[in-house]
Design a protein around this motif. Structure first.
Motif, PDB file in Angstrom:
ATOM      1  N   GLY A  19       0.479   0.737   0.162  1.00  0.00           N
ATOM      2  CA  GLY A  19       1.932   0.756   0.060  1.00  0.00           C
ATOM      3  C   GLY A  19       2.612   1.804   0.905  1.00  0.00           C
ATOM      4  O   GLY A  19       3.794   1.714   1.176  1.00  0.00           O
ATOM      5  N   ARG A  20       1.878   2.802   1.351  1.00  0.00           N
ATOM      6  CA  ARG A  20       2.469   3.843   2.186  1.00  0.00           C
ATOM      7  C   ARG A  20       2.462   3.378   3.636  1.00  0.00           C
ATOM      8  O   ARG A  20       1.437   2.971   4.147  1.00  0.00           O
ATOM      9  CB  ARG A  20       1.691   5.144   2.058  1.00  0.00           C
ATOM     10  CG  ARG A  20       1.912   5.811   0.739  1.00  0.00           C
ATOM     11  CD  ARG A  20       0.958   6.972   0.537  1.00  0.00           C
ATOM     12  NE  ARG A  20       1.282   7.726  -0.647  1.00  0.00           N
ATOM     13  CZ  ARG A  20       1.017   7.345  -1.877  1.00  0.00           C
ATOM     14  NH1 ARG A  20       0.413   6.203  -2.091  1.00  0.00           N
ATOM     15  NH2 ARG A  20       1.348   8.077  -2.899  1.00  0.00           N
ATOM     16  N   GLU A  21       3.618   3.448   4.261  1.00  0.00           N
ATOM     17  CA  GLU A  21       3.716   3.071   5.665  1.00  0.00           C
ATOM     18  C   GLU A  21       3.508   4.310   6.514  1.00  0.00           C
ATOM     19  O   GLU A  21       3.917   5.408   6.136  1.00  0.00           O
ATOM     20  CB  GLU A  21       5.075   2.447   5.942  1.00  0.00           C
ATOM     21  CG  GLU A  21       5.347   1.253   5.054  1.00  0.00           C
ATOM     22  CD  GLU A  21       5.810   0.030   5.817  1.00  0.00           C
ATOM     23  OE1 GLU A  21       6.049   0.130   7.022  1.00  0.00           O
ATOM     24  OE2 GLU A  21       5.919  -1.016   5.176  1.00  0.00           O
ATOM     25  N   TYR A  22       2.851   4.135   7.643  1.00  0.00           N
ATOM     26  CA  TYR A  22       2.642   5.272   8.528  1.00  0.00           C
ATOM     27  C   TYR A  22       2.894   4.866   9.970  1.00  0.00           C
ATOM     28  O   TYR A  22       2.802   3.705  10.333  1.00  0.00           O
ATOM     29  CB  TYR A  22       1.242   5.866   8.358  1.00  0.00           C
ATOM     30  CG  TYR A  22       0.096   4.963   8.738  1.00  0.00           C
ATOM     31  CD1 TYR A  22      -0.480   5.040  10.003  1.00  0.00           C
ATOM     32  CD2 TYR A  22      -0.424   4.052   7.836  1.00  0.00           C
ATOM     33  CE1 TYR A  22      -1.532   4.219  10.352  1.00  0.00           C
ATOM     34  CE2 TYR A  22      -1.478   3.243   8.176  1.00  0.00           C
ATOM     35  CZ  TYR A  22      -2.032   3.325   9.440  1.00  0.00           C
ATOM     36  OH  TYR A  22      -3.076   2.516   9.782  1.00  0.00           O
ATOM     37  N   LEU A  23       3.272   5.848  10.751  1.00  0.00           N
ATOM     38  CA  LEU A  23       3.589   5.651  12.161  1.00  0.00           C
ATOM     39  C   LEU A  23       2.651   6.515  12.986  1.00  0.00           C
ATOM     40  O   LEU A  23       2.561   7.722  12.773  1.00  0.00           O
ATOM     41  CB  LEU A  23       5.044   6.042  12.448  1.00  0.00           C
ATOM     42  CG  LEU A  23       5.471   6.109  13.912  1.00  0.00           C
ATOM     43  CD1 LEU A  23       5.456   4.728  14.537  1.00  0.00           C
ATOM     44  CD2 LEU A  23       6.849   6.738  14.029  1.00  0.00           C
ATOM     45  N   ILE A  24       1.963   5.874  13.931  1.00  0.00           N
ATOM     46  CA  ILE A  24       1.131   6.605  14.880  1.00  0.00           C
ATOM     47  C   ILE A  24       2.058   7.178  15.954  1.00  0.00           C
ATOM     48  O   ILE A  24       3.047   6.554  16.327  1.00  0.00           O
ATOM     49  CB  ILE A  24       0.085   5.667  15.516  1.00  0.00           C
ATOM     50  CG1 ILE A  24      -0.797   5.028  14.449  1.00  0.00           C
ATOM     51  CG2 ILE A  24      -0.755   6.390  16.545  1.00  0.00           C
ATOM     52  CD1 ILE A  24      -1.678   5.979  13.684  1.00  0.00           C
ATOM     53  N   GLU A  25       1.742   8.348  16.439  1.00  0.00           N
ATOM     54  CA  GLU A  25       2.570   9.051  17.430  1.00  0.00           C
ATOM     55  C   GLU A  25       3.004   8.092  18.545  1.00  0.00           C
ATOM     56  O   GLU A  25       2.172   7.538  19.260  1.00  0.00           O
ATOM     57  CB  GLU A  25       1.780  10.211  18.031  1.00  0.00           C
ATOM     58  CG  GLU A  25       2.517  10.994  19.073  1.00  0.00           C
ATOM     59  CD  GLU A  25       3.801  11.614  18.556  1.00  0.00           C
ATOM     60  OE1 GLU A  25       4.861  11.330  19.139  1.00  0.00           O
ATOM     61  OE2 GLU A  25       3.735  12.373  17.584  1.00  0.00           O
TER      62      GLU A  25
END
Length: 166
Positions: A19-25
């Motif tokens: 459920g946690r969204e993450y963004l790669i650099e």
């Protein structure tokens, strides 16, 4: 678009875990620097919004061309029927969806605009949090056991035993 976890690695990619969204650099120089130095290249991690699963399942159904309100309610853990009805009536009047009851299908015009419709329904559900009613029987859905992380010494002893065995 659905509620599945997505592991992503490339510069600027967006993923989801539990459920946690993450963004790669997204800046290539910073991403390369992090990768070459052995650091994680994750720029940000955001907590899941309330009812993200129901919103994601609806967006996935729209992308597939049809969706079931009842199945989405069961999997997402919230009552959606009455909440979505004004939005669906609007889409029916515009000729974007057809069908009443459980299964809603996108028309040809709706298929053309499916990306916009999926985004609209996702934000609509996520912003209606005060009016959504949680279903009590979904509390056990998708529970994952916690696994302790291996210490570096455990890895080294495992590698040593593998090397000795071969």
């Amino acid at each position: 678009m659905g509620d599945a976890d997505r592991l992503v690695f490339g510069s600027g990619a967006r993923g989801r875990l539990f459920g946690r969204e993450y963004l790669i650099e997204p800046e290539l120089d910073k991403w390369l620097g992090a990768v070459y130095s052995g650091r994680r290249a994750v720029r940000e991690v955001t907590l899941p919004k309330p009812y993200w699963r129901a919103a994601a399942l609806l967006a996935q159904g729209i992308a597939d061309g049809r969706f079931s309100i009842t199945r989405t309610e069961r999997a997402g853990g919230v009552m959606l029927g009455g909440i979505l009805e004004p939005l669906l009536d609007n889409w029916r009047a515009a000729g974007l969806v057809s069908g009443r009851g459980d299964w809603i299908r996108l028309t040809e015009a709706g298929s053309f605009h499916q990306f916009r419709l999926a985004g609209a329904v996702r934000s609509y559900v996520e912003n209606m949090t005060s009016e959504l009613v949680e279903l009590p029987y979904v509390s056990s859905v998708r529970q994952f056991p916690t696994v302790p992380l291996m210490a570096e010494s455990d890895w080294r002893s495992a590698e040593a035993s593998l090397a000795a065995a071969s």
